[in-house]
Design a protein around this motif. Structure first.
Motif, PDB file in Angstrom:
ATOM      1  N   LEU A  30       0.827  -1.207   0.000  1.00 55.00           N
ATOM      2  CA  LEU A  30       0.000   0.000   0.000  1.00 55.00           C
ATOM      3  C   LEU A  30       0.861   1.257   0.000  1.00 55.00           C
ATOM      4  O   LEU A  30       0.532   2.252  -0.653  1.00 55.00           O
ATOM      5  CB  LEU A  30      -0.933  -0.012   1.214  1.00 55.00           C
ATOM      6  CG  LEU A  30      -2.060  -1.047   1.181  1.00 55.00           C
ATOM      7  CD1 LEU A  30      -2.821  -1.025   2.488  1.00 55.00           C
ATOM      8  CD2 LEU A  30      -3.001  -0.791   0.013  1.00 55.00           C
ATOM      9  N   ARG A  31       1.982   1.215   0.728  1.00 54.98           N
ATOM     10  CA  ARG A  31       2.883   2.359   0.746  1.00 54.98           C
ATOM     11  C   ARG A  31       3.431   2.628  -0.659  1.00 54.98           C
ATOM     12  O   ARG A  31       3.495   3.773  -1.114  1.00 54.98           O
ATOM     13  CB  ARG A  31       4.031   2.123   1.714  1.00 54.98           C
ATOM     14  CG  ARG A  31       4.935   3.353   1.875  1.00 54.98           C
ATOM     15  CD  ARG A  31       6.100   3.082   2.805  1.00 54.98           C
ATOM     16  NE  ARG A  31       5.651   2.706   4.140  1.00 54.98           N
ATOM     17  CZ  ARG A  31       5.737   1.470   4.654  1.00 54.98           C
ATOM     18  NH1 ARG A  31       6.262   0.494   3.922  1.00 54.98           N
ATOM     19  NH2 ARG A  31       5.329   1.206   5.863  1.00 54.98           N
ATOM     20  N   ASP A  32       3.822   1.544  -1.349  1.00 57.49           N
ATOM     21  CA  ASP A  32       4.316   1.695  -2.717  1.00 57.49           C
ATOM     22  C   ASP A  32       3.227   2.243  -3.631  1.00 57.49           C
ATOM     23  O   ASP A  32       3.492   3.080  -4.502  1.00 57.49           O
ATOM     24  CB  ASP A  32       4.818   0.350  -3.259  1.00 57.49           C
ATOM     25  CG  ASP A  32       6.070  -0.129  -2.555  1.00 57.49           C
ATOM     26  OD1 ASP A  32       6.744   0.691  -1.906  1.00 57.49           O
ATOM     27  OD2 ASP A  32       6.364  -1.341  -2.638  1.00 57.49           O
ATOM     28  N   GLU A  33       1.999   1.771  -3.400  1.00 56.67           N
ATOM     29  CA  GLU A  33       0.894   2.226  -4.236  1.00 56.67           C
ATOM     30  C   GLU A  33       0.595   3.702  -3.985  1.00 56.67           C
ATOM     31  O   GLU A  33       0.311   4.462  -4.909  1.00 56.67           O
ATOM     32  CB  GLU A  33      -0.351   1.382  -3.951  1.00 56.67           C
ATOM     33  CG  GLU A  33      -1.549   1.668  -4.835  1.00 56.67           C
ATOM     34  CD  GLU A  33      -1.320   1.287  -6.292  1.00 56.67           C
ATOM     35  OE1 GLU A  33      -2.171   1.665  -7.126  1.00 56.67           O
ATOM     36  OE2 GLU A  33      -0.311   0.624  -6.606  1.00 56.67           O
ATOM     37  N   ILE A  34       0.696   4.114  -2.732  1.00 58.75           N
ATOM     38  CA  ILE A  34       0.479   5.526  -2.406  1.00 58.75           C
ATOM     39  C   ILE A  34       1.528   6.391  -3.085  1.00 58.75           C
ATOM     40  O   ILE A  34       1.216   7.448  -3.658  1.00 58.75           O
ATOM     41  CB  ILE A  34       0.505   5.728  -0.880  1.00 58.75           C
ATOM     42  CG1 ILE A  34      -0.759   5.119  -0.248  1.00 58.75           C
ATOM     43  CG2 ILE A  34       0.602   7.222  -0.529  1.00 58.75           C
ATOM     44  CD1 ILE A  34      -0.715   5.051   1.268  1.00 58.75           C
ATOM     45  N   ARG A  78       3.145   5.675  -5.806  1.00 60.86           N
ATOM     46  CA  ARG A  78       2.850   5.683  -7.243  1.00 60.86           C
ATOM     47  C   ARG A  78       1.723   6.663  -7.558  1.00 60.86           C
ATOM     48  O   ARG A  78       1.797   7.433  -8.525  1.00 60.86           O
ATOM     49  CB  ARG A  78       2.458   4.278  -7.701  1.00 60.86           C
ATOM     50  CG  ARG A  78       2.234   4.163  -9.212  1.00 60.86           C
ATOM     51  CD  ARG A  78       1.654   2.818  -9.586  1.00 60.86           C
ATOM     52  NE  ARG A  78       0.296   2.655  -9.088  1.00 60.86           N
ATOM     53  CZ  ARG A  78      -0.774   3.181  -9.678  1.00 60.86           C
ATOM     54  NH1 ARG A  78      -0.650   3.919 -10.777  1.00 60.86           N
ATOM     55  NH2 ARG A  78      -1.977   2.986  -9.171  1.00 60.86           N
ATOM     56  N   LEU A  79       0.677   6.652  -6.708  1.00 57.46           N
ATOM     57  CA  LEU A  79      -0.446   7.551  -6.941  1.00 57.46           C
ATOM     58  C   LEU A  79      -0.047   9.011  -6.734  1.00 57.46           C
ATOM     59  O   LEU A  79      -0.527   9.894  -7.462  1.00 57.46           O
ATOM     60  CB  LEU A  79      -1.604   7.175  -6.003  1.00 57.46           C
ATOM     61  CG  LEU A  79      -2.289   5.833  -6.309  1.00 57.46           C
ATOM     62  CD1 LEU A  79      -3.289   5.493  -5.208  1.00 57.46           C
ATOM     63  CD2 LEU A  79      -2.981   5.865  -7.665  1.00 57.46           C
ATOM     64  N   THR A 103       2.885  10.215  -7.326  1.00 57.05           N
ATOM     65  CA  THR A 103       3.627  10.559  -8.534  1.00 57.05           C
ATOM     66  C   THR A 103       2.668  10.855  -9.682  1.00 57.05           C
ATOM     67  O   THR A 103       2.852  11.812 -10.446  1.00 57.05           O
ATOM     68  CB  THR A 103       4.580   9.420  -8.924  1.00 57.05           C
ATOM     69  OG1 THR A 103       5.519   9.205  -7.872  1.00 57.05           O
ATOM     70  CG2 THR A 103       5.337   9.758 -10.209  1.00 57.05           C
ATOM     71  N   SER A 104       1.620  10.041  -9.791  1.00 54.00           N
ATOM     72  CA  SER A 104       0.618  10.258 -10.836  1.00 54.00           C
ATOM     73  C   SER A 104      -0.082  11.595 -10.648  1.00 54.00           C
ATOM     74  O   SER A 104      -0.351  12.313 -11.616  1.00 54.00           O
ATOM     75  CB  SER A 104      -0.410   9.119 -10.819  1.00 54.00           C
ATOM     76  OG  SER A 104       0.193   7.892 -11.161  1.00 54.00           O
ATOM     77  N   ARG A 105      -0.372  11.937  -9.394  1.00 54.71           N
ATOM     78  CA  ARG A 105      -1.020  13.225  -9.123  1.00 54.71           C
ATOM     79  C   ARG A 105      -0.136  14.383  -9.559  1.00 54.71           C
ATOM     80  O   ARG A 105      -0.614  15.380 -10.119  1.00 54.71           O
ATOM     81  CB  ARG A 105      -1.333  13.347  -7.630  1.00 54.71           C
ATOM     82  CG  ARG A 105      -2.498  12.485  -7.136  1.00 54.71           C
ATOM     83  CD  ARG A 105      -2.890  12.884  -5.724  1.00 54.71           C
ATOM     84  NE  ARG A 105      -3.436  14.226  -5.731  1.00 54.71           N
ATOM     85  CZ  ARG A 105      -3.323  15.093  -4.715  1.00 54.71           C
ATOM     86  NH1 ARG A 105      -2.630  14.755  -3.656  1.00 54.71           N
ATOM     87  NH2 ARG A 105      -3.864  16.281  -4.788  1.00 54.71           N
ATOM     88  N   LYS A 106       1.156  14.265  -9.282  1.00 54.71           N
ATOM     89  CA  LYS A 106       2.074  15.325  -9.696  1.00 54.71           C
ATOM     90  C   LYS A 106       2.110  15.439 -11.212  1.00 54.71           C
ATOM     91  O   LYS A 106       2.154  16.545 -11.768  1.00 54.71           O
ATOM     92  CB  LYS A 106       3.470  15.040  -9.149  1.00 54.71           C
ATOM     93  CG  LYS A 106       3.575  15.185  -7.634  1.00 54.71           C
ATOM     94  CD  LYS A 106       4.968  14.829  -7.143  1.00 54.71           C
ATOM     95  CE  LYS A 106       5.056  14.918  -5.624  1.00 54.71           C
ATOM     96  NZ  LYS A 106       6.399  14.519  -5.131  1.00 54.71           N
ATOM     97  N   GLN A 107       2.091  14.275 -11.899  1.00 58.04           N
ATOM     98  CA  GLN A 107       2.108  14.303 -13.357  1.00 58.04           C
ATOM     99  C   GLN A 107       0.829  14.914 -13.912  1.00 58.04           C
ATOM    100  O   GLN A 107       0.862  15.670 -14.884  1.00 58.04           O
ATOM    101  CB  GLN A 107       2.311  12.887 -13.898  1.00 58.04           C
ATOM    102  CG  GLN A 107       3.702  12.333 -13.612  1.00 58.04           C
ATOM    103  CD  GLN A 107       3.837  10.871 -13.991  1.00 58.04           C
ATOM    104  OE1 GLN A 107       2.841  10.141 -14.060  1.00 58.04           O
ATOM    105  NE2 GLN A 107       5.058  10.439 -14.234  1.00 58.04           N
ATOM    106  N   ILE A 108      -0.302  14.594 -13.272  1.00 54.32           N
ATOM    107  CA  ILE A 108      -1.574  15.184 -13.686  1.00 54.32           C
ATOM    108  C   ILE A 108      -1.529  16.692 -13.484  1.00 54.32           C
ATOM    109  O   ILE A 108      -1.996  17.470 -14.319  1.00 54.32           O
ATOM    110  CB  ILE A 108      -2.744  14.569 -12.893  1.00 54.32           C
ATOM    111  CG1 ILE A 108      -2.963  13.109 -13.320  1.00 54.32           C
ATOM    112  CG2 ILE A 108      -4.021  15.376 -13.082  1.00 54.32           C
ATOM    113  CD1 ILE A 108      -3.407  12.945 -14.747  1.00 54.32           C
ATOM    114  N   GLY A 109      -0.946  17.119 -12.361  1.00 54.83           N
ATOM    115  CA  GLY A 109      -0.808  18.548 -12.118  1.00 54.83           C
ATOM    116  C   GLY A 109       0.044  19.221 -13.163  1.00 54.83           C
ATOM    117  O   GLY A 109      -0.240  20.347 -13.596  1.00 54.83           O
TER     118      GLY A 109
END
Length: 253
Positions: A86-90, A92-93, A95-101
């Motif tokens: 879950l920590r790894d998934e958080i 990753r998410l 990182t995805s949020r930053k990319q979306i931003g």
């Protein structure tokens, strides 16, 4: 004792979920009583709440049974693995949020701040959005090959914008790109300005990367793909003694 509906409501799940757990063997299905109904005991309630809690924590249903049957040490180890996942998934998410931003930020998605600032300067001098988009994509091609190139070369490019002839050049190209695709009337003046600026600089625009032409070849190709009139512009440049488009070179005799 409880009916299936009461069991589901108590444990905070749906009746359909209870039946699914029966089908996959997670929750034992009770025998019917004398009246033909299935009733559930307090033990079933506890078991269902455990199943729901583990499943809601992100554990695949295929692994829930093993965790229910595990001894305390094995259970704790499994929980730790889940927590690590879950920590790894958080991460990753996040990182995805930053990319979306960065997507929302437009030009800064794959470009360093120096190039973004340069593109804003182009807008300020009147370059069209199509012209700016072409510049942006060109810098993407260059930056992918030479990550340090934009930072080193952008100050020179910004300084060029102080020259009215460079401003005129960008505006001519913007007008051409935004106008009739078949209109080549601006191209001779564009070629004249480019040659005048190149000859005045006294050196070819290699940007310190003379040994590797691939990015410039790609940018030449990209220019032609974006607007076929780039072929005619290169012909006009060659007539004036200069080759290429994105990296000016004197025609070799």
């Amino acid at each position: 004792m409880l009916t299936i509906g009461q069991l589901a409501a108590y444990a905070g799940v749906t009746v359909r979920t209870v039946r699914h757990y029966h089908q996959i063997g997670l929750l034992p299905e009770p025998e019917r009583d004398a009246s033909g109904y299935r009733t559930y005991t307090a033990t079933a309630v506890v078991a269902l709440i455990k199943i729901r809690t583990i499943a809601n924590a992100g554990v695949p249903l295929a692994r829930v049974r093993a965790m229910l049957d595990a001894d305390p040490a094995t259970f704790a180890e499994a929980i730790q693995r889940i927590d690590d996942h879950l920590r790894d998934e958080i991460e990753r998410l996040e990182t995805s949020r930053k990319q979306i931003g960065r997507l929302a930020a437009g030009d800064s998605l794959v470009l360093p701040p120096e190039v973004v600032a340069y593109l804003d300067r182009l807008r300020a001098i009147g370059a069209s959005e199509r012209m700016v988009a072409g510049e942006r994509d060109g810098w993407i091609l260059v930056g992918a090959r030479w990550p340090d190139y934009p930072r080193d070369w952008i100050p020179y490019k910004i300084a060029q914008l102080e020259d009215p002839r460079v401003v005129r050049l960008y505006r001519l190209l913007s007008d051409a790109l935004d106008g009739d695709p078949g209109d080549e009337s601006r191209l001779p003046e564009v070629a004249d300005l480019m040659v005048e600026l190149a000859e005045e600089s006294g050196e070819e625009e290699t940007g310190g990367q003379a040994e590797d032409d691939l990015p410039f070849d790609l940018m030449d190709a990209f220019a032609i793909e974006s607007d076929p009139r780039a072929v005619r512009l290169m012909e006009l440049m060659r007539e004036r003694g200069w080759a290429r488009w994105t990296k000016l070179e004197r025609v070799r005799e």
